[in-house]
Design an enzyme around this catalytic site. Structure first.
Site, short mmCIF file in Angstrom:
data_model
loop_
_atom_site.label_atom_id
_atom_site.label_comp_id
_atom_site.label_asym_id
_atom_site.label_seq_id
_atom_site.Cartn_x
_atom_site.Cartn_y
_atom_site.Cartn_z
N ASP A 149 0.82 -1.22 0.00
CA ASP A 149 0.00 0.00 0.00
C ASP A 149 0.85 1.26 0.00
OD1 ASP A 149 -2.26 -1.70 0.32
OD2 ASP A 149 -1.83 -1.80 2.45
N LYS B 153 2.04 2.25 -5.04
CA LYS B 153 2.69 1.75 -6.27
C LYS B 153 1.81 2.02 -7.49
CE LYS B 153 2.88 -2.35 -4.45
NZ LYS B 153 2.44 -2.04 -3.09
N GLY C 279 -4.55 -4.49 -4.23
CA GLY C 279 -5.48 -3.45 -4.66
C GLY C 279 -4.71 -2.19 -4.95
N HIS C 280 -4.56 -1.89 -6.23
CA HIS C 280 -3.86 -0.66 -6.61
C HIS C 280 -4.89 0.40 -6.95
CE1 HIS C 280 -0.09 -2.64 -6.53
NE2 HIS C 280 -0.39 -3.45 -7.52
N GLN D 34 1.70 -5.99 -3.05
CA GLN D 34 2.18 -6.03 -1.66
C GLN D 34 3.58 -5.40 -1.55
OE1 GLN D 34 1.13 -9.44 -2.89
NE2 GLN D 34 -0.96 -8.97 -2.38
P1 GDP Z 1 -0.55 0.37 -3.77
O1 GDP Z 1 -1.15 -0.98 -3.51
O2 GDP Z 1 0.88 0.42 -3.38
O3 GDP Z 1 -0.80 0.85 -5.16
O4 GDP Z 1 -1.25 1.39 -2.80
P2 GDP Z 1 -2.81 1.71 -2.65
O5 GDP Z 1 -3.37 2.06 -3.95
O6 GDP Z 1 -3.47 0.64 -1.88
O7 GDP Z 1 -2.74 2.94 -1.64
C1 GDP Z 1 -2.27 4.10 -1.96
C2 GDP Z 1 -3.37 5.13 -1.74
O8 GDP Z 1 -2.76 6.36 -1.56
C3 GDP Z 1 -4.28 5.31 -2.94
O9 GDP Z 1 -5.55 5.68 -2.50
C4 GDP Z 1 -3.62 6.43 -3.71
O10 GDP Z 1 -4.52 7.16 -4.54
C5 GDP Z 1 -3.12 7.27 -2.60
N1 GDP Z 1 -1.90 8.03 -2.87
C6 GDP Z 1 -0.84 7.66 -3.64
N2 GDP Z 1 0.13 8.61 -3.57
C7 GDP Z 1 -0.34 9.57 -2.76
C8 GDP Z 1 0.22 10.79 -2.24
O11 GDP Z 1 1.34 11.17 -2.52
N3 GDP Z 1 -0.56 11.50 -1.38
C9 GDP Z 1 -1.80 11.12 -1.00
N4 GDP Z 1 -2.48 11.88 -0.15
N5 GDP Z 1 -2.35 9.98 -1.46
C10 GDP Z 1 -1.63 9.21 -2.30
#
Ligand code: GDP
Length: 431
Positions: A13, A16, A40-41, A223
């Site tokens: 999370d 990515k 979940g991206h 992950q």
């Molecule tokens: P992933 O599995 O690594 O892709 O991460 P997730 O998608 O589960 O979680 C990342 C969350 O943070 C998502 O809701 C993104 O839209 C949000 N997000 C990503 N980068 C940023 C950021 O720089 N600032 C903020 N406030 N939200 C972000």
């Protein structure tokens, strides 16, 4: 340079999805190499909100081809649903999505076994998403797995299914008779087979051909490193290898063809599910980070546990992955937090540890040793250049770099791609 791995260096999370989306437009191919639809991206694209579980987020870039590699476990029903979800939002998937015929399938009994294991585990729960990922990987390693090529060939699939059902019958009683479970597995089989057939390909061969043609390939992890089955906080881990080394196993890329590794890291730490988390904040500050960072699981909606930046864990992840670069995300969430703390070591009993321990008791008992820095105030979200950031934010970023041992190529300050500062570095995949 033609290959890039984007890997999470915390407990997943890290954001990515956004980073892959930011870089993905340059890629000819985006490849997922491990995990299943437990990931979940979240990607914000054209002001629409997409959560992708199984399909590489490159699918949102119209010119990009996507591969689900052999290291992924594929639930045909979930994949079908995700394709329909994208098509309803006018994302053209057919002809652009490919699935390796050597990937293993998740069937209804894997989902049942996942629930059973979690329900029976009591205090020893892993905190899985109950989507059958762990049991499907267990079957793979136990040599009982069913690959996509097998699934598509009824004369191979049916006897394998019967063998698996017989073997698992004693455990599956709670979910109904054997014939009921067989019906659950076969319910949509003809339709799913028709759906899958045109997507299926020889994954490693496809990767090889793309390399030969000097295509740019981006490998996307699900992950994070601290959830890796070998390098994470075992047994509170996922069942696959998100680390960069997993790319070769999960896609067929030869190790000497891996060019760049970009680690994605949040400006603080989160973890979902059970397991050790030395810098966890169980107080109102932890709640504030959760609220401001919208830290709720993209797949399950579960609240994420939040805490301070853990430089011990990230340094170890940077080394394991060979990250030449990092992308720092969610720096904006720390606006107004003062002071900022960074774990620089752990204390276990009277020992001071500078490396993340493998011993599960030590992981559980590790007390962080913190370094404190002044926080920064005011909104940083619209900032485009590093020099615009408040001095305290810049000092925090530089200190993180020093502690974890790799430079930041970009800093993300919000959910959309525009809210990103690109740093002056030699990172070859500039957004
Ligand atoms: P992933 O599995 O690594 O892709 O991460 P997730 O998608 O589960 O979680 C990342 C969350 O943070 C998502 O809701 C993104 O839209 C949000 N997000 C990503 N980068 C940023 C950021 O720089 N600032 C903020 N406030 N939200 C972000």
């Amino acid at each position: 340079m033609s290959t890039l791995v984007v890997v999470g260096v915390q407990w997943g999370d890290e954001g990515k999805g956004k980073i892959v989306h930011l870089l993905g437009h340059q890629a000819d191919w985006v490849v997922r190499y491990q995990g299943g639809n437990n990931a979940g991206h979240t990607v914000i694209f054209d002001n629409k909100h997409f959560v992708l579980h199984l399909i590489p987020s490159g699918i949102l870039q119209p010119g990009t081809q996507c591969l689900i590699g052999n290291g992924v476990v594929v639930d045909p029903e979930a994949l079908h649903e995700e394709v329909r979800f994208l098509e309803k939002r006018n994302v053209h998937v057919r002809g652009r999505l490919h699935v390796s015929d050597a990937a293993h399938v998740i069937l209804a009994y894997h989902r049942y076994l996942d629930c059973l294991r979690e329900d029976r585990a009591g205090g020893g729960k892993i905190g899985t998403t109950r989507r059958g990922i762990g049991p499907a990987y267990s079957d793979k390693v136990g040599r009982n797995g069913i690959r996509i090529a097998d699934y598509l060939n009824p004369s191979v699939f049916r006897p394998l299914l019967e063998r698996n059902l017989r073997e698992k019958a004693p455990l599956l009683k709670r979910f109904g008779s054997l014939s009921k479970i067989r019906r659950d597995v076969l319910k949509s089989y003809p339709a799913l087979k028709r759906f899958l057939q045109p997507l299926v390909t020889d994954g490693p061969h496809l990767v090889y051909r793309a390399m030969e043609k000097r295509k740019k390939i981006l490998f996307e992890s699900a992950q994070g490193t601290m959830l890796d089955v070998d390098f994470g906080t075992y047994p509170y881990v996922t069942s696959s290898n998100p680390v960069a080394g997993g790319v070769c196993i999960g896609s067929g890329l030869a190790p000497n063809r891996l060019d760049e590794v970009l680690g994605v890291v949040k400006a603080y730490t989160t973890r979902v599910g059970e397991g050790p988390f030395p810098t966890e904040l169980k107080d109102s500050l932890g709640e504030a980070l959760r609220r401001r960072g919208m830290e709720y699981g993209a797949t399950t909606g579960r609240p994420r546990r939040c805490g301070w930046f853990d430089a011990v864990a990230v340094r170890s992840a940077v080394r394991i992955n060979g990250c030449q670069w990092l992308a720092l995300t969610k720096l904006d969430v720390l606006e107004g937090t003062h002071p900022l703390r960074i774990a620089v070591a752990y204390r276990v009993g009277n020992k001071r540890l500078k490396e993340f321990p493998n011993d599960r008791q030590m992981q559980a008992e590790a007390e962080p040793v913190y370094e404190e820095m002044p926080g920064f105030h005011g909104s940083i979200r619209g900032m485009k250049r590093y020099a615009q950031l408040p001095a305290n934010a810049r000092a925090y970023v530089r200190r993180l770099e020093q502690l974890v041992g790799a430079p930041f190529a970009m800093i993300s300050l919000g959910r959309s791609r525009e809210e990103t500062i690109i740093l002056d570095s030699k990172f070859p995949w500039k957004p």
